[in-house]
Design an enzyme around this catalytic site. Structure first.
Site, PDB file in Angstrom:
ATOM      1  N   THR A 127       0.816  -1.220   0.000  1.00 32.75           N
ATOM      2  CA  THR A 127       0.000   0.000   0.000  1.00 32.75           C
ATOM      3  C   THR A 127       0.849   1.269   0.000  1.00 32.75           C
ATOM      4  O   THR A 127       1.879   1.336   0.665  1.00 32.75           O
ATOM      5  CB  THR A 127      -0.904  -0.005   1.255  1.00 32.75           C
ATOM      6  OG1 THR A 127      -1.577  -1.256   1.321  1.00 32.75           O
ATOM      7  CG2 THR A 127      -1.915   1.118   1.232  1.00 32.75           C
ATOM      8  N   GLU A 128       0.378   2.268  -0.747  1.00 40.18           N
ATOM      9  CA  GLU A 128       1.053   3.575  -0.795  1.00 40.18           C
ATOM     10  C   GLU A 128       0.058   4.655  -0.374  1.00 40.18           C
ATOM     11  O   GLU A 128      -1.153   4.421  -0.414  1.00 40.18           O
ATOM     12  CB  GLU A 128       1.543   3.849  -2.224  1.00 40.18           C
ATOM     13  CG  GLU A 128       2.506   2.779  -2.687  1.00 40.18           C
ATOM     14  CD  GLU A 128       3.145   3.087  -4.034  1.00 40.18           C
ATOM     15  OE1 GLU A 128       2.746   4.069  -4.692  1.00 40.18           O
ATOM     16  OE2 GLU A 128       4.066   2.328  -4.403  1.00 40.18           O
ATOM     17  N   GLY A 132      -4.276   1.911  -2.554  1.00 35.68           N
ATOM     18  CA  GLY A 132      -4.390   0.729  -1.704  1.00 35.68           C
ATOM     19  C   GLY A 132      -5.135  -0.359  -2.448  1.00 35.68           C
ATOM     20  O   GLY A 132      -4.556  -1.360  -2.877  1.00 35.68           O
ATOM     21  N   GLU A 248      -3.817 -14.961   2.653  1.00 37.70           N
ATOM     22  CA  GLU A 248      -3.920 -13.809   3.557  1.00 37.70           C
ATOM     23  C   GLU A 248      -5.388 -13.566   3.928  1.00 37.70           C
ATOM     24  O   GLU A 248      -5.729 -13.354   5.087  1.00 37.70           O
ATOM     25  CB  GLU A 248      -3.349 -12.561   2.878  1.00 37.70           C
ATOM     26  CG  GLU A 248      -3.551 -11.306   3.714  1.00 37.70           C
ATOM     27  CD  GLU A 248      -3.025 -10.028   3.068  1.00 37.70           C
ATOM     28  OE1 GLU A 248      -2.417 -10.097   1.978  1.00 37.70           O
ATOM     29  OE2 GLU A 248      -3.216  -8.952   3.671  1.00 37.70           O
ATOM     30  N   GLN A 342     -23.140  -4.827  23.189  1.00 37.77           N
ATOM     31  CA  GLN A 342     -24.387  -4.225  23.698  1.00 37.77           C
ATOM     32  C   GLN A 342     -24.856  -4.933  24.972  1.00 37.77           C
ATOM     33  O   GLN A 342     -25.339  -4.283  25.899  1.00 37.77           O
ATOM     34  CB  GLN A 342     -25.466  -4.316  22.590  1.00 37.77           C
ATOM     35  CG  GLN A 342     -26.750  -3.591  22.910  1.00 37.77           C
ATOM     36  CD  GLN A 342     -26.605  -2.062  22.882  1.00 37.77           C
ATOM     37  OE1 GLN A 342     -25.604  -1.537  22.404  1.00 37.77           O
ATOM     38  NE2 GLN A 342     -27.579  -1.374  23.421  1.00 37.77           N
TER      39      GLN A 342
HETATM   40  C1  LIG Z   1      -4.168  -1.655  10.409  1.00 38.19           C
HETATM   41  C2  LIG Z   1      -3.796  -1.807   8.966  1.00 38.19           C
HETATM   42  C3  LIG Z   1      -2.726  -2.620   8.634  1.00 38.19           C
HETATM   43  C4  LIG Z   1      -2.336  -2.746   7.288  1.00 38.19           C
HETATM   44  N1  LIG Z   1      -1.240  -3.511   6.981  1.00 38.19           N
HETATM   45  C5  LIG Z   1      -0.758  -3.478   5.716  1.00 38.19           C
HETATM   46  C6  LIG Z   1       0.490  -4.106   5.397  1.00 38.19           C
HETATM   47  O1  LIG Z   1       1.130  -4.724   6.250  1.00 38.19           O
HETATM   48  N2  LIG Z   1       0.951  -4.000   4.124  1.00 38.19           N
HETATM   49  C7  LIG Z   1       0.272  -3.331   3.148  1.00 38.19           C
HETATM   50  O2  LIG Z   1       0.749  -3.273   2.024  1.00 38.19           O
HETATM   51  N3  LIG Z   1      -0.923  -2.733   3.417  1.00 38.19           N
HETATM   52  C8  LIG Z   1      -1.438  -2.785   4.672  1.00 38.19           C
HETATM   53  N4  LIG Z   1      -2.633  -2.167   4.954  1.00 38.19           N
HETATM   54  C9  LIG Z   1      -3.333  -1.466   3.888  1.00 38.19           C
HETATM   55  C10 LIG Z   1      -4.673  -2.085   3.476  1.00 38.19           C
HETATM   56  O3  LIG Z   1      -4.491  -3.266   2.779  1.00 38.19           O
HETATM   57  C11 LIG Z   1      -5.413  -1.004   2.681  1.00 38.19           C
HETATM   58  O4  LIG Z   1      -5.799  -0.007   3.621  1.00 38.19           O
HETATM   59  C12 LIG Z   1      -6.631  -1.534   1.957  1.00 38.19           C
HETATM   60  O5  LIG Z   1      -6.249  -2.393   0.900  1.00 38.19           O
HETATM   61  C13 LIG Z   1      -7.499  -0.405   1.385  1.00 38.19           C
HETATM   62  O6  LIG Z   1      -6.731   0.505   0.672  1.00 38.19           O
HETATM   63  P1  LIG Z   1      -6.868   2.095   0.980  1.00 38.19           P
HETATM   64  O7  LIG Z   1      -6.728   2.259   2.442  1.00 38.19           O
HETATM   65  O8  LIG Z   1      -5.924   2.821   0.112  1.00 38.19           O
HETATM   66  O9  LIG Z   1      -8.350   2.446   0.612  1.00 38.19           O
HETATM   67  P2  LIG Z   1      -8.894   2.942  -0.854  1.00 38.19           P
HETATM   68  O10 LIG Z   1      -8.403   1.984  -1.888  1.00 38.19           O
HETATM   69  O11 LIG Z   1      -8.532   4.372  -0.975  1.00 38.19           O
HETATM   70  O12 LIG Z   1     -10.426   2.769  -0.650  1.00 38.19           O
HETATM   71  C14 LIG Z   1     -11.312   3.807  -0.159  1.00 38.19           C
HETATM   72  C15 LIG Z   1     -12.741   3.305  -0.316  1.00 38.19           C
HETATM   73  O13 LIG Z   1     -13.031   3.090  -1.699  1.00 38.19           O
HETATM   74  C16 LIG Z   1     -13.572   1.793  -1.866  1.00 38.19           C
HETATM   75  N5  LIG Z   1     -13.218   1.229  -3.169  1.00 38.19           N
HETATM   76  C17 LIG Z   1     -11.985   1.049  -3.686  1.00 38.19           C
HETATM   77  N6  LIG Z   1     -12.060   0.443  -4.882  1.00 38.19           N
HETATM   78  C18 LIG Z   1     -13.379   0.237  -5.111  1.00 38.19           C
HETATM   79  C19 LIG Z   1     -14.111  -0.340  -6.190  1.00 38.19           C
HETATM   80  N7  LIG Z   1     -13.502  -0.840  -7.264  1.00 38.19           N
HETATM   81  N8  LIG Z   1     -15.458  -0.383  -6.096  1.00 38.19           N
HETATM   82  C20 LIG Z   1     -16.093   0.121  -5.016  1.00 38.19           C
HETATM   83  N9  LIG Z   1     -15.456   0.692  -3.966  1.00 38.19           N
HETATM   84  C21 LIG Z   1     -14.130   0.731  -4.031  1.00 38.19           C
HETATM   85  C22 LIG Z   1     -12.942   0.984  -0.750  1.00 38.19           C
HETATM   86  O14 LIG Z   1     -13.659  -0.212  -0.506  1.00 38.19           O
HETATM   87  C23 LIG Z   1     -13.000   1.972   0.387  1.00 38.19           C
HETATM   88  O15 LIG Z   1     -14.262   1.943   0.966  1.00 38.19           O
HETATM   89  C24 LIG Z   1      -3.064  -2.069   6.285  1.00 38.19           C
HETATM   90  C25 LIG Z   1      -4.152  -1.270   6.630  1.00 38.19           C
HETATM   91  C26 LIG Z   1      -4.515  -1.119   7.942  1.00 38.19           C
HETATM   92  C27 LIG Z   1      -5.670  -0.218   8.274  1.00 38.19           C
END
Ligand SMILES: Cc1cc2nc3c(=O)[nH]c(=O)nc-3n(C[C@H](O)[C@H](O)[C@H](O)COP(=O)(O)OP(=O)(O)OC[C@H]3O[C@@H](n4cnc5c(N)ncnc54)[C@H](O)[C@@H]3O)c2cc1C
Length: 385
Positions: A127-128, A132, A248, A342
């Site tokens: 993730t960047e 994500g 995963e 709850q």
């Molecule tokens: C506690 C924690 C630990 C993590 N650990 C890791 C790790 O070890 N390594 C790593 O690489 N990542 C890690 N992550 C990242 C995680 O995998 C991402 O947060 C996740 O994949 C979502 O990406 P984003 O946060 O960029 O959300 P976004 O991609 O920005 O999504 C925002 C919203 O848009 C929605 N959305 C996106 N695409 C679509 C679509 N095609 N259709 C409809 N809705 C959509 C999403 O469902 C979400 O509701 C971690 C995250 C957390 C919170």
């Protein structure tokens, strides 16, 4: 219903993990949650216990187990006690499959013994800040030097579990730009030494739940990564990610199921102790019905994860199957854990009660490893939609 997925060895292992959590983890867990990470000594202890080597072949110091069931037992026992082993599930359940499947013989000999002992902790950085869900949109680049000896890595990652303490990070990056026909091509995995010059750990992120695991921002400024630390083939990493994500996602599904089972147990104990209007909370018909609903939900989740676990071990768990299992269990877990909270009344909102920690911890299962929306997209695609 009797569970058939685990045998005597798994149950003996379960007891070992349960005892270890009781004596070595639970007494310190509050402090670790406050500081936001587990101590390195825990990883050393887990290494000594053999946890990191379960699925590592014997020639590299492991036990050579091919089943994911021991990992499932760890996940269940951590959820049962409302604790985590910091970034260790990422180390074993996420990073190890990449090292085993795509690592060369030389890389395995170099990395796996210290992986097993816990001296070399790993994390994975996909993730960047800007991407994500859409992994093909990643911007971190690695350019091979003219003499072919090393890559020069530049970019940033965020939300990286275990990112503060990791010794090596599997960094997903672009070694070639995407083409119009194939956005997913050109992505590679470099196993980056976190002591390299230009490698920096940014903020340790303050999270709603999972507070004892460190989650960090990482940045790379002209980091020189030896070419021998490329994992697998250049440009092929998107297919590697697709191949490994089902495991995963099943791991997350198992955790969500086990958290729900734990929530029902906590609520069951609580309603027997708490008296309201001169009666046990357990005596109200609403309490009985709510807990009965939760129990049948947990039974259904267990059936799904057990079937998926057998399918994974048999090499038959498809990306759509794993997405479906994750979607079902994590969405249902949120409802079950909320209902169990709850039943605790105001005490359920207090962090000194384990149900409050579970409520916060489970929220992220609908987000990481791919969001529920992404899971729905995968399942819908598998239906030809
Ligand atoms: C506690 C924690 C630990 C993590 N650990 C890791 C790790 O070890 N390594 C790593 O690489 N990542 C890690 N992550 C990242 C995680 O995998 C991402 O947060 C996740 O994949 C979502 O990406 P984003 O946060 O960029 O959300 P976004 O991609 O920005 O999504 C925002 C919203 O848009 C929605 N959305 C996106 N695409 C679509 C679509 N095609 N259709 C409809 N809705 C959509 C999403 O469902 C979400 O509701 C971690 C995250 C957390 C919170």
């Amino acid at each position: 219903m009797r569970r058939t997925v685990f045998n005597e060895d798994h149950e003996a292992f379960r007891q070992t993990i349960r005892d270890f959590i009781r004596s070595e983890v639970a007494p310190h867990y509050e402090q670790w949650s406050e500081q936001g990470y587990v101590p390195r000594s825990l990883y050393k202890q887990l290494g000594e216990l053999g946890i990191f080597g379960i699925e590592v072949p014997e020639e590299y110091g492991g036990a050579g187990e091919t089943s994911f069931k021991f990992n499932a037992v760890i996940s269940e026992e951590c959820a049962r006690a409302g604790v985590s082993f910091g970034g260790s599930s990422v180390h074993t359940a996420l990073c190890l499959p990449y090292l085993l499947k795509y690592g060369s013989e030389e890389q395995k000999r170099r990395w796996l013994p210290s992986f097993v002992s816990g001296e070399m902790m790993t994390a994975i950085a996909m993730t960047e800040p800007g991407t994500g869900s859409d992994l093909a949109g990643m911007k971190t680049t690695a350019k091979l030097s003219e003499d072919g000896t090393h890559y020069v890595l530049n970019g940033a990652k965020t939300f990286i579990t275990g990112g503060v303490q990791a010794d090596r990070v599997l960094v997903c990056c672009r070694t070639a730009p995407p083409s119009a026909e194939d956005r997913r091509g050109g992505i590679s995995i470099l196993v980056v030494d976190t002591k390299s010059e230009g490698y920096a750990v940014g903020r340790k992120l303050d999270k709603l739940g999972l507070r004892a695991s460190d989650t960090a921002e990482l940045s790379f400024t002209d980091v020189k990564v030896p070419a021998r630390d490329l994992l697998g083939e250049e440009g092929k990493a998107f297919s590697y990610l697709t191949h490994n994500l089902p495991q995963e996602r099943l791991g997350i599904a198992i955790g969500a199921y086990a958290q729900s089972a734990a929530a029902v147990r906590f609520a069951h104990e609580y309603v027997k102790e708490r008296t309201v209007f001169g009666k046990e909370v357990a005596s109200f018909q609403n309490t009985k019905f709510v807990l009965a609903d939760c129990k049948s939900d947990v039974d259904a989740m267990q059936a799904v994860v057990d079937r998926a676990l057998e399918a994974l071990d048999a090499g038959e768990l498809t990306p759509a199957d794993a997405a479906s299992a994750k979607l079902f269990t994590t969405e249902l877990a949120a409802k079950v854990i909320d209902k169990c909270l709850q039943l605790h009344g105001g005490y359920g909102y207090m962090l000194e009660y384990p149900i409050a920690g579970l409520y916060a911890d489970t929220r992220v299962t609908r987000i990481y490893g791919g969001t529920s929306e992404v899971m729905r997209s995968i399942v819908a695609k598998s239906m030809g939609l």
